[in-house]
Write a protein that holds these residues in place. Structure first.
Motif, PDB file in Angstrom:
ATOM      1  N   THR A  99       0.816  -1.224   0.000  1.00  0.00           N
ATOM      2  CA  THR A  99       0.000   0.000   0.000  1.00  0.00           C
ATOM      3  C   THR A  99       0.845   1.268   0.000  1.00  0.00           C
ATOM      4  OG1 THR A  99      -0.107   0.035   2.421  1.00  0.00           O
ATOM      5  CG2 THR A  99      -1.853  -1.182   1.252  1.00  0.00           C
ATOM      6  N   THR A 100       2.162   1.097  -0.054  1.00  0.00           N
ATOM      7  CA  THR A 100       3.056   2.257   0.045  1.00  0.00           C
ATOM      8  C   THR A 100       3.528   2.741  -1.317  1.00  0.00           C
ATOM      9  OG1 THR A 100       3.812   1.520   2.209  1.00  0.00           O
ATOM     10  CG2 THR A 100       5.178   3.131   1.066  1.00  0.00           C
ATOM     11  N   ASP A 101       4.171   1.855  -2.090  1.00  0.00           N
ATOM     12  CA  ASP A 101       4.717   2.268  -3.388  1.00  0.00           C
ATOM     13  C   ASP A 101       4.572   1.149  -4.420  1.00  0.00           C
ATOM     14  OD1 ASP A 101       6.486   0.588  -2.152  1.00  0.00           O
ATOM     15  OD2 ASP A 101       8.280   1.705  -2.713  1.00  0.00           O
ATOM     16  N   PRO A 102       3.343   0.779  -4.767  1.00  0.00           N
ATOM     17  CA  PRO A 102       3.159  -0.326  -5.717  1.00  0.00           C
ATOM     18  C   PRO A 102       3.547   0.018  -7.153  1.00  0.00           C
ATOM     19  CG  PRO A 102       1.049   0.667  -5.165  1.00  0.00           C
ATOM     20  CD  PRO A 102       2.064   1.301  -4.268  1.00  0.00           C
ATOM     21  N   LEU A 103       3.580   1.296  -7.503  1.00  0.00           N
ATOM     22  CA  LEU A 103       3.906   1.717  -8.869  1.00  0.00           C
ATOM     23  C   LEU A 103       5.238   2.446  -8.875  1.00  0.00           C
ATOM     24  CD1 LEU A 103       3.091   2.169 -11.883  1.00  0.00           C
ATOM     25  CD2 LEU A 103       2.066   4.331 -11.120  1.00  0.00           C
ATOM     26  N   ARG A 104       6.106   2.063  -9.804  1.00  0.00           N
ATOM     27  CA  ARG A 104       7.393   2.733  -9.927  1.00  0.00           C
ATOM     28  C   ARG A 104       7.609   3.164 -11.377  1.00  0.00           C
ATOM     29  NH1 ARG A 104      10.574  -1.736  -6.142  1.00  0.00           N
ATOM     30  NH2 ARG A 104       9.104  -1.518  -4.389  1.00  0.00           N
ATOM     31  N   THR A 105       8.031   4.400 -11.528  1.00  0.00           N
ATOM     32  CA  THR A 105       8.286   4.951 -12.853  1.00  0.00           C
ATOM     33  C   THR A 105       9.761   5.274 -13.001  1.00  0.00           C
ATOM     34  OG1 THR A 105       7.746   7.164 -12.029  1.00  0.00           O
ATOM     35  CG2 THR A 105       5.958   5.905 -13.053  1.00  0.00           C
ATOM     36  N   SER A 106      10.161   5.577 -14.226  1.00  0.00           N
ATOM     37  CA  SER A 106      11.575   5.801 -14.514  1.00  0.00           C
ATOM     38  C   SER A 106      12.007   7.204 -14.113  1.00  0.00           C
ATOM     39  CB  SER A 106      11.844   5.598 -16.007  1.00  0.00           C
ATOM     40  OG  SER A 106      11.228   6.633 -16.755  1.00  0.00           O
ATOM     41  N   GLU A 107      13.310   7.355 -13.960  1.00  0.00           N
ATOM     42  CA  GLU A 107      13.875   8.668 -13.681  1.00  0.00           C
ATOM     43  C   GLU A 107      13.599   9.621 -14.837  1.00  0.00           C
ATOM     44  OE1 GLU A 107      15.619  11.755 -11.790  1.00  0.00           O
ATOM     45  OE2 GLU A 107      15.236   9.767 -10.925  1.00  0.00           O
ATOM     46  N   GLY A 108      13.657   9.104 -16.052  1.00  0.00           N
ATOM     47  CA  GLY A 108      13.374   9.935 -17.211  1.00  0.00           C
ATOM     48  C   GLY A 108      11.962  10.477 -17.196  1.00  0.00           C
ATOM     49  N   TRP A 109      11.002   9.619 -16.861  1.00  0.00           N
ATOM     50  CA  TRP A 109       9.597  10.042 -16.799  1.00  0.00           C
ATOM     51  C   TRP A 109       9.402  11.150 -15.775  1.00  0.00           C
ATOM     52  CZ3 TRP A 109       5.121   9.754 -19.286  1.00  0.00           C
ATOM     53  CH2 TRP A 109       3.946   9.991 -18.596  1.00  0.00           C
ATOM     54  N   ARG A 110       9.981  10.968 -14.606  1.00  0.00           N
ATOM     55  CA  ARG A 110       9.828  11.972 -13.550  1.00  0.00           C
ATOM     56  C   ARG A 110      10.512  13.286 -13.939  1.00  0.00           C
ATOM     57  NH1 ARG A 110      10.912   7.269 -10.659  1.00  0.00           N
ATOM     58  NH2 ARG A 110      13.076   7.891 -10.219  1.00  0.00           N
ATOM     59  N   SER A 111      11.643  13.188 -14.623  1.00  0.00           N
ATOM     60  CA  SER A 111      12.352  14.402 -15.054  1.00  0.00           C
ATOM     61  C   SER A 111      11.541  15.171 -16.091  1.00  0.00           C
ATOM     62  CB  SER A 111      13.727  14.033 -15.611  1.00  0.00           C
ATOM     63  OG  SER A 111      14.545  13.452 -14.618  1.00  0.00           O
ATOM     64  N   LEU A 112      10.910  14.459 -17.020  1.00  0.00           N
ATOM     65  CA  LEU A 112      10.067  15.124 -18.014  1.00  0.00           C
ATOM     66  C   LEU A 112       8.915  15.859 -17.344  1.00  0.00           C
ATOM     67  CD1 LEU A 112       9.902  12.332 -20.760  1.00  0.00           C
ATOM     68  CD2 LEU A 112      11.189  14.470 -20.887  1.00  0.00           C
ATOM     69  N   LYS A 113       8.344  15.267 -16.318  1.00  0.00           N
ATOM     70  CA  LYS A 113       7.256  15.921 -15.597  1.00  0.00           C
ATOM     71  C   LYS A 113       7.741  17.196 -14.908  1.00  0.00           C
ATOM     72  CE  LYS A 113       4.197  13.497 -13.347  1.00  0.00           C
ATOM     73  NZ  LYS A 113       3.569  12.543 -12.402  1.00  0.00           N
ATOM     74  N   HIS A 114       8.951  17.154 -14.341  1.00  0.00           N
ATOM     75  CA  HIS A 114       9.505  18.351 -13.709  1.00  0.00           C
ATOM     76  C   HIS A 114       9.722  19.461 -14.738  1.00  0.00           C
ATOM     77  CE1 HIS A 114       9.902  16.589  -9.823  1.00  0.00           C
ATOM     78  NE2 HIS A 114      10.851  15.732 -10.152  1.00  0.00           N
ATOM     79  N   ILE A 115      10.284  19.100 -15.898  1.00  0.00           N
ATOM     80  CA  ILE A 115      10.573  20.101 -16.929  1.00  0.00           C
ATOM     81  C   ILE A 115       9.297  20.789 -17.388  1.00  0.00           C
ATOM     82  CG2 ILE A 115      11.333  20.387 -19.327  1.00  0.00           C
ATOM     83  CD1 ILE A 115      13.420  18.180 -18.766  1.00  0.00           C
ATOM     84  N   GLN A 116       8.258  20.016 -17.661  1.00  0.00           N
ATOM     85  CA  GLN A 116       7.045  20.620 -18.214  1.00  0.00           C
ATOM     86  C   GLN A 116       6.294  21.460 -17.177  1.00  0.00           C
ATOM     87  OE1 GLN A 116       4.986  17.183 -19.697  1.00  0.00           O
ATOM     88  NE2 GLN A 116       4.216  16.566 -17.709  1.00  0.00           N
ATOM     89  N   THR A 117       6.389  21.094 -15.912  1.00  0.00           N
ATOM     90  CA  THR A 117       5.768  21.916 -14.877  1.00  0.00           C
ATOM     91  C   THR A 117       6.437  23.284 -14.824  1.00  0.00           C
ATOM     92  OG1 THR A 117       5.112  20.012 -13.539  1.00  0.00           O
ATOM     93  CG2 THR A 117       5.328  22.128 -12.401  1.00  0.00           C
TER      94      THR A 117
END
Length: 649
Positions: A99-117
């Motif tokens: 129930t804590t962290d069942p989904l994990r995404t890539s560093e690239g995905w998270r970086s793209l989200k930071h850039i677009q924000t």
């Protein structure tokens, strides 16, 4: 006999790597005369809908961001997100439900989200972050988005839903709490986070509507919501992961296709005793006992990730929902009405994506055309190739103009006169109700037609590269990977309602039995006539062709019974697209009499003419001149013939 030297893996012919120029270029010295752009369509759109001369802060923003999206440090995130796909970890080490962290995404995905924000992909559409209030905020936002689509690897999907959620929450910020204590505080803080440019503070939102029973038909929703009893609320007084109150509703059910599963909140539909209702829910809440993360999922359990043709970096999941705490949004039983504002925004984002992917695909094709040697020459000197890709460029130009008309209308609806420019005054109605109805008609049209044309256009771009185009080119930052763009674009005609659903949506507006007036003619017809009147002197023959196309649309809508009109709904979409794009292209040309823009407008009109119309052939007569015009439409006005092009190799 001449000695023949065999090639090897390290010797022989090597293709020059194409170089993509930035889509938009500006310098302070160009302020008086405007800006140059590899994507001339974008440059012309900005000249139409933003102040003239361009605001230096805006121009610098587009200039800098168009370089960031092609920088190797950014492109490496795109490749990383594509190749390191999301994973699901449903159980802990010893077999308990994670129930804590069942989904994990890539560093690239998270970086793209930071850039677009930080780039304002959502935030620049809202007043608190606009440089000033004298221009159309939505044009600023969507022009940034247009530059970003080709690199974003569909990190734009959660931003579309975030934008829609922000619009929905904004409508309810002043609603009293009534029997939902803490709702106003929660919605206000959530709205601030959804529209923030600070990536450490900002949120993204999910949009959970699709279930196994209904697909786009949300009336079959099986997810249910019930009001908690006072004793249940008293026994569970925890907050969400950020200390905000949790709502007094419990939601249970199953969502079959949920993108942005890594979001911070979600807007979803559920059945109550009074019918289908809209709810706000955070995805995480504080844990009853201190854990490693300090928070856990708010009654959400991902069951499996979808294996999709494209959108590989985007975590799309099937979700089981058990006792998810939520706030009711708006009036109970009016959920469909509430989410309509989200759907209009996300459909506009989807259409924008179609145009943005094709923009990048054509940029790659242009760059490749100017370095690829074929039979002793360059593709840039092949008349057939130029004619083919010039036609694709005409379609792209038409559709991008259609998308930005929708964006401009949205901005005008939100901002009023501040969103108009003298150049756009004849195509942006002054009455807000007229703007809203016109946007309501055009949104499903552009969502359907632009995304369909994006798929066919990217297929052409892939083919224009030959075998290279069919490969997953993730080397060199993946900038040559048109295959990824094609796969990602393929979801456009499906997401947020298929093309058939869009046709039905348009017919609901223009053939609404509750409305006694002729909505099609009084809104879209009036807009068409005003636009054609503004260009009639410059395009007399073309105006007649467009008038005939509109007459065919009006006759079809007025003359057919409901069932037959429903059967031909896609034709209605095609008619509206054809007419609207023709008006926009001719109108744009009349502002500066640009020769290439005029050729594009005339070619589009020839392409959409009815069989009964007499259409003149090439406007320049000699075929050699037509080839040169093909070159300028596809490759740009400053492109030189082969002697100079070969010298650059």
């Amino acid at each position: 006999m001449a000695h023949l030297t065999p090639s090897s893996s390290t010797s022989g012919f090597f293709q020059a790597l194409p170089t993509l120029p930035p889509q938009y270029t500006w310098s302070a010295s160009e302020q008086a005369t405007g800006s140059q752009s590899d994507d001339r369509v974008l440059a012309r759109v900005l000249n139409l809908y933003l102040p003239d001369p361009p605001t230096p802060q805006l121009s610098k923003h587009f200039h800098d961001f168009s370089r960031l999206v092609l920088h190797p440090s950014t492109l490496q995130h795109t490749v990383n997100a594509e190749t390191n796909q999301p994973t699901l970890h449903p159980l802990t080490t010893f077999g308990e439900i994670n129930t804590t962290d069942p989904l994990r995404t890539s560093e690239g995905w998270r970086s793209l989200k930071h850039i677009q924000t930080q780039a304002g992909i959502v935030g620049y559409g809202y007043p608190q972050y606009t440089l000033h209030q004298t221009f159309n905020r939505r044009i600023h936002q969507f022009a940034t988005l247009h530059l970003w689509h080709g690199t974003a690897a569909l990190a734009t999907c959660p931003m579309a839903m975030t934008d829609g959620a922000a619009v929905l929450l904004r409508r309810h910020l002043d609603d009293p709490d009534h029997d939902q204590p803490g709702r106003k505080q929660t919605l206000t803080e959530s709205y601030r986070r959804l529209t923030s440019l600070d990536s450490s503070y900002a949120w993204t939102s999910g949009q959970w509507m699709t279930e196994r029973t209904g697909g786009s038909d949300v009336s079959n929703t099986e997810t249910t919501a019930r009001r908690m009893t006072p004793s249940e609320i008293q026994s569970d007084f925890s907050t969400d992961a950020h200390g905000l109150p949790l709502g007094p509703w419990l939601i249970n059910g199953f969502k079959w296709f949920s993108s942005a599963t890594d979001a911070d909140m979600a807007v979803l539909l559920a059945q109550t005793s009074k019918g289908l209702s809209a709810f706000y829910a955070p995805l995480r809440r504080q844990t009853p006992t201190l854990s490693r993360s300090g928070s856990q999922m708010n009654g959400v359990r991902p069951q499996r990730l979808k294996s999709k043709l494209g959108t590989k970096g985007l975590p799309t999941a099937e979700l089981e929902i058990k006792n998810m705490r939520a706030f009711l949004i708006g009036t109970e039983g009016q959920g469909v009405k509430e989410i309509s504002s989200i759907l209009n925004i996300t459909r506009l984002h989807t259409a924008s994506g179609g145009a943005g992917y094709l923009s990048r695909g054509l940029a790659v094709s242009r760059a490749y055309t100017q370095v690829r040697e074929v039979r002793g020459g360059l593709l840039a000197d092949n008349p057939q190739h130029l004619s083919w890709m010039a036609t694709e460029t005409v379609k792209y130009t038409a559709n991008t103009n259609l998308v930005f008309l929708g964006v401009a209308l949205l901005g005008a609806s939100e901002q009023g006169d501040a969103a108009r420019t003298p150049a756009s005054s004849s195509i942006i109605p002054k009455d807000k109700n007229t703007i809203d109805v016109l946007l309501r008609i055009l949104t499903p049209v552009m969502k359907a037609q632009v995304t369909l044309n994006s798929v066919s256009g990217l297929q052409a771009c892939m083919e224009s590269l030959g075998g290279v185009g069919y490969c997953e080119n993730n080397e060199d930052g993946g900038v040559m990977n048109i295959a990824r763009l094609f796969r990602d674009a393929a979801v456009g005609p499906i997401w947020e309602g298929t093309t058939s659903v869009m046709a039905e949506d348009v017919l609901r507006v223009i053939k609404n039995p509750k409305v006694k007036t002729d909505v099609l003619d009084q809104v879209f017809g009036e807009w068409t006539r005003a636009a054609l009147q503004a260009v009639r002197s410059e395009f007399p023959a073309e105006v007649t062709i467009v008038e005939n196309r509109y007459a065919a649309l009006k006759q079809m809508v007025g003359g057919l019974k409901a069932h037959e009109l429903h059967r031909r709904g896609r034709e209605v979409l095609e008619h509206i697209e054809a007419v609207a794009c023709a008006c926009l292209l001719m109108y744009d040309t009349c502002l500066d009499k640009d020769e290439v823009a005029m050729a594009i407008a005339k070619r589009w009109v020839r392409m959409i003419a009815l069989p009964s119309d007499t259409v003149q052939g090439g406007s320049l007569g000699a075929w050699e001149k037509e080839v040169e015009l093909d070159r300028r439409i596809f490759l740009g006005s400053d492109t030189l013939p082969s002697t100079r092009a070969q010298a650059r190799l």
